[in-house]
Enzyme design. Structure first.
Site, PDB file in Angstrom:
ATOM      1  N   GLY A  41      -1.732  -7.241   3.413  1.00 46.34           N
ATOM      2  CA  GLY A  41      -1.524  -6.122   2.499  1.00 46.34           C
ATOM      3  C   GLY A  41      -1.461  -6.592   1.067  1.00 46.34           C
ATOM      4  O   GLY A  41      -1.090  -7.732   0.776  1.00 46.34           O
ATOM      5  N   GLY A  43      -0.583  -4.983  -3.060  1.00 51.57           N
ATOM      6  CA  GLY A  43      -0.172  -3.874  -3.907  1.00 51.57           C
ATOM      7  C   GLY A  43      -0.166  -4.284  -5.353  1.00 51.57           C
ATOM      8  O   GLY A  43      -0.555  -5.409  -5.709  1.00 51.57           O
ATOM      9  N   GLY A  44       0.269  -3.385  -6.215  1.00 49.31           N
ATOM     10  CA  GLY A  44       0.249  -3.648  -7.648  1.00 49.31           C
ATOM     11  C   GLY A  44       1.164  -4.778  -8.062  1.00 49.31           C
ATOM     12  O   GLY A  44       0.904  -5.472  -9.042  1.00 49.31           O
ATOM     13  N   PHE A  45       2.266  -4.991  -7.301  1.00 47.97           N
ATOM     14  CA  PHE A  45       3.234  -6.004  -7.708  1.00 47.97           C
ATOM     15  C   PHE A  45       3.444  -7.075  -6.649  1.00 47.97           C
ATOM     16  O   PHE A  45       4.379  -7.844  -6.737  1.00 47.97           O
ATOM     17  CB  PHE A  45       4.569  -5.350  -8.049  1.00 47.97           C
ATOM     18  CG  PHE A  45       4.503  -4.468  -9.261  1.00 47.97           C
ATOM     19  CD1 PHE A  45       4.467  -5.008 -10.531  1.00 47.97           C
ATOM     20  CD2 PHE A  45       4.447  -3.093  -9.110  1.00 47.97           C
ATOM     21  CE1 PHE A  45       4.389  -4.198 -11.643  1.00 47.97           C
ATOM     22  CE2 PHE A  45       4.376  -2.276 -10.227  1.00 47.97           C
ATOM     23  CZ  PHE A  45       4.338  -2.817 -11.497  1.00 47.97           C
ATOM     24  N   GLY A  46       2.600  -7.135  -5.643  1.00 50.18           N
ATOM     25  CA  GLY A  46       2.799  -8.164  -4.645  1.00 50.18           C
ATOM     26  C   GLY A  46       1.810  -8.069  -3.503  1.00 50.18           C
ATOM     27  O   GLY A  46       0.938  -7.204  -3.471  1.00 50.18           O
ATOM     28  N   THR A  48       1.469  -8.985   0.974  1.00 51.90           N
ATOM     29  CA  THR A  48       2.181  -9.225   2.222  1.00 51.90           C
ATOM     30  C   THR A  48       1.331 -10.122   3.106  1.00 51.90           C
ATOM     31  O   THR A  48       0.126  -9.915   3.239  1.00 51.90           O
ATOM     32  CB  THR A  48       2.468  -7.896   2.951  1.00 51.90           C
ATOM     33  OG1 THR A  48       3.189  -7.027   2.071  1.00 51.90           O
ATOM     34  CG2 THR A  48       3.290  -8.132   4.193  1.00 51.90           C
ATOM     35  N   LYS A  65       6.754 -11.220   2.072  1.00 49.94           N
ATOM     36  CA  LYS A  65       6.384 -10.367   0.944  1.00 49.94           C
ATOM     37  C   LYS A  65       6.534 -11.199  -0.330  1.00 49.94           C
ATOM     38  O   LYS A  65       7.619 -11.706  -0.616  1.00 49.94           O
ATOM     39  CB  LYS A  65       7.251  -9.116   0.896  1.00 49.94           C
ATOM     40  CG  LYS A  65       7.085  -8.228   2.117  1.00 49.94           C
ATOM     41  CD  LYS A  65       7.856  -6.927   2.001  1.00 49.94           C
ATOM     42  CE  LYS A  65       7.197  -5.982   1.027  1.00 49.94           C
ATOM     43  NZ  LYS A  65       7.818  -4.647   1.026  1.00 49.94           N
ATOM     44  N   ASP A 163      10.847   6.512  -1.216  1.00 54.01           N
ATOM     45  CA  ASP A 163       9.402   6.326  -1.056  1.00 54.01           C
ATOM     46  C   ASP A 163       8.982   6.531   0.393  1.00 54.01           C
ATOM     47  O   ASP A 163       8.249   5.726   0.971  1.00 54.01           O
ATOM     48  CB  ASP A 163       8.982   4.941  -1.538  1.00 54.01           C
ATOM     49  CG  ASP A 163       7.469   4.853  -1.804  1.00 54.01           C
ATOM     50  OD1 ASP A 163       6.833   5.917  -1.943  1.00 54.01           O
ATOM     51  OD2 ASP A 163       6.936   3.727  -1.872  1.00 54.01           O
TER      52      ASP A 163
END
Length: 618
Positions: A41, A43-46, A48, A65, A163
């Site tokens: 995975g 995302g914008g800040f990390g 996985t 993560k 979220d």
């Protein structure tokens, strides 16, 4: 395969046992034990990564993560770092809930932040929607019944998830639902909920007040509701709301996927823009679900009830407590009805404050008592100042209720792998009686901790003890298929109560009626028997459970007998007519303990499924 943790590495794949990346030299093991295998995975800040725990012989999978702030401005990067750290804090505080991934480690290595979590082998609901198509009504009922108790647990810990969306709900291979990604979670303490904060969450699923930075507990319920209508229609919630008419139109997008009015009304109330008209808690939604005429299989959902016609009002599950991480063996309620204690194989006793309002009982965790061994039994003293516990190591501990500090330990039961199975205080609070796996019943002086007397007469484990309301008679039930009535003052055997000659007839539970005239015994022969105390004669046999009967207790007024079984069900019986009033279903495993509130209007049940359910007479 080992995967390099350096996001800029040109060739991140390495040999399985490599300790450093062959391309860039980055250390491949986190904390000398967690090895990345492959990215799963981004995302914008990390990102996985799937990983393994090299420290354990089986090398179980886990998830790494990694915090990777992109060039999005200093403020955004700083905020993201704070959120990443918050996620670790939230996961640590929420503990080992069986539907929240366990936090294994949080660390900084080579100037990067990492969070290591339990790996959930499954798919998130967005992936399932894409692969299998729109959800049907039964799947939504299952989702609500599974996730609402988790939200109750999260909110009871003063945390708002903020979220909730299909991507953050994972269905494991055995169809168990997990709530993940607490990176946006917010702790609510004091007046924090009243202050405006940062708008966060996925826009199409968040509540209106959350977009303005004022998330409240019901904001999570709103997000769960929008998740449900998205799964039913396959269409973004943005397109399911008519802004010109200021109303939801999601029903118009149901294609060959009919939904009952009951479910529609529940979803509409979950996603109401006005917080005052929205459900305020998960238990409130569950109560509404329980009033549904739709029957949902108890093997897949919770809190369903089959009621037989009677003169009694219906009983409904109004609250679900999830805090223990292992079997709950015993429950006890204080004499004033304000405190509940639960004893578990997770080596803790949890104390709950019971709140009542608008006919709904809720519980709030106020204290945890830790132990080195599994707890099997718990009991309040009559004045509610002392809590007694029995554990798997044959110890009886006395605890100060207000502080949780240990007063003294009583030792005397013996044997390996036996334990103290049940405890009961005399009405004056001066003596405590214990049932042991060493085939004995023991009487203890509460003030000195000394053993007053040991009662011997059973030839197998003693499973349960009870004391008559006048404090004169002890009843004990054993694996040897007998219950014995004893004179408390002299230790003399008064009566024997035998169930059957069947091999499977262990007596798991005994209980006196409030007037002390009747003793009830629950047995592995699937029955509950009533006996006259003065003569020892059998009065009546209740039949109806399809499995071994685990627990039995009387309501305070003596009009109802409650019983539970290894078959997950709870039955209520009318003591005037000897007829079954209703069957309460919803636990996912055997129910080990039942206690009524002092007013008899609420029943608490503890189970192998690690939950406490609160049932209310409406």
């Amino acid at each position: 395969m080992s995967y390099c943790l350096n996001p800029h590495c040109q060739k991140p794949q390495n040999y399985r046992d490599a300790k450093f990346c062959l391309t860039c030299g980055t250390k491949l093991l986190l904390k000398e034990r967690y090895r990345g295998i492959k990215p799963i995975g981004q995302g914008g800040f990390g990102r996985t990564l799937l990983a393994v725990d090299e420290d354990k012989p089986s090398k179980p999978p886990c998830v790494i993560k990694q915090f990777l702030p992109q060039a999005q401005g200093t403020n955004n990067s700083q905020k993201a770092a704070e959120l990443f750290e918050q996620e670790a804090q939230r996961l640590d505080e929420l503990g080992k809930h069986n539907q929240i991934p366990e936090l294994l480690a949080y660390l900084t290595q080579e100037k990067s932040q990492y969070l290591v979590q339990e790996y959930i082998n499954g798919q998130n609901l967005a992936e399932i929607l894409l692969e299998q198509g729109n959800f049907n009504e039964s799947q939504i009922w299952e989702l609500l019944n599974s996730l609402l108790p988790v939200l109750e647990y999260v909110h009871s810990s003063e945390v708002i998830h903020r979220d909730i969306k299909p991507e953050n709900i994972i269905s494991s291979r055995d169809r168990k639902l997990f709530l993940v990604d607490f990176g946006a979670a917010k702790v609510v303490t004091g007046t924090a909920m009243l202050r405006t904060g940062t708008s966060i969450g996925t826009p199409e699923f968040v509540a209106p007040e959350q977009t303005r930075g004022k998330a409240i507990y019901s904001s999570d319920l709103y997000s769960l509701g929008t998740t449900c209508i998205y799964l039913l229609t396959g269409i973004s919630p943005f397109d399911l709301f008519d802004f010109s008419e200021n109303t939801w139109v999601w029903r118009q997008y149901l294609v060959d996927n009919s939904v009952s009015d009951k479910l529609s009304n529940i979803l509409d109330k979950l996603i109401d823009n006005a917080t005052s008209r929205r459900y305020q808690s998960g238990s409130e939604v569950l109560k509404e679900i329980n009033h549904s005429s739709i029957y949902i299989s108890p093997d897949k959902t919770q809190n369903t009830i089959k009621v037989k016609p009677s003169n009694y009002s219906s009983w409904q599950c109004v609250y679900n407590c999830i805090a223990h991480t292992d079997i709950i063996d015993s429950l006890a309620i204080s004499s004033d009805g304000k405190l509940l204690a639960s004893a578990s194989h997770d080596c803790t006793i949890k104390l709950w404050k019971i709140n009542k309002g608008k006919q709904i009982c809720t519980t709030k965790l106020i204290q945890t008592i830790n132990n080195e061994n599994n707890f099997y039994a718990v009991a309040f003293s009559p004045n509610d100042l002392i809590l007694a516990s029995g554990d798997s190591a044959n110890n009886i501990h006395l605890w100060d209720v207000s502080s949780g500090k240990k007063i003294r330990t009583l030792t005397g039961h013996t044997g390996w792998f036996t334990g103290v199975n049940c405890l009961s205080f005399t009405p004056d609070g001066q003596i405590i009686v214990s049932a042991g796996g060493d085939k004995t019943v023991k009487l203890w002086d509460v003030n000195t901790g000394k053993n007053i007397r040991t009662l011997k007469g059973h030839n197998s484990w003693v499973r349960s003890v009870a004391i008559s309301s006048n404090g004169q008679i002890i009843a004990s039930g054993s694996n040897d298929k007998t219950a014995i009535l004893w004179n408390l003052s002299t230790g003399q055997k008064l009566k024997f109560c035998n169930h059957t000659s069947s091999v499977f007839a262990a007596i798991n539970s005994v209980a006196f009626s409030p007037d002390g005239q009747i003793i009830a015994t629950a047995s592995d022969d699937y029955t509950i028997k009533l006996w006259e105390v003065t003569t020892g004669q059998e009065i009546y046999t209740f039949k109806g459970h399809g499995n071994w009967v685990r627990c039995v207790t009387f309501s305070p007024n003596g009009k109802i007998l409650a019983s539970s079984s290894y078959g997950k069900d709870i039955k209520l019986w009318d003591m005037n007519t000897n007829q079954e009033i209703c069957t309460l279903t919803g636990h996912l495993s055997q129910v080990n303990s039942l206690v009524f509130s002092p007013d008899g209007q609420t029943l608490f049940s503890g189970s192998n499924d690690k939950t406490i359910k609160v049932w209310r007479c409406e």
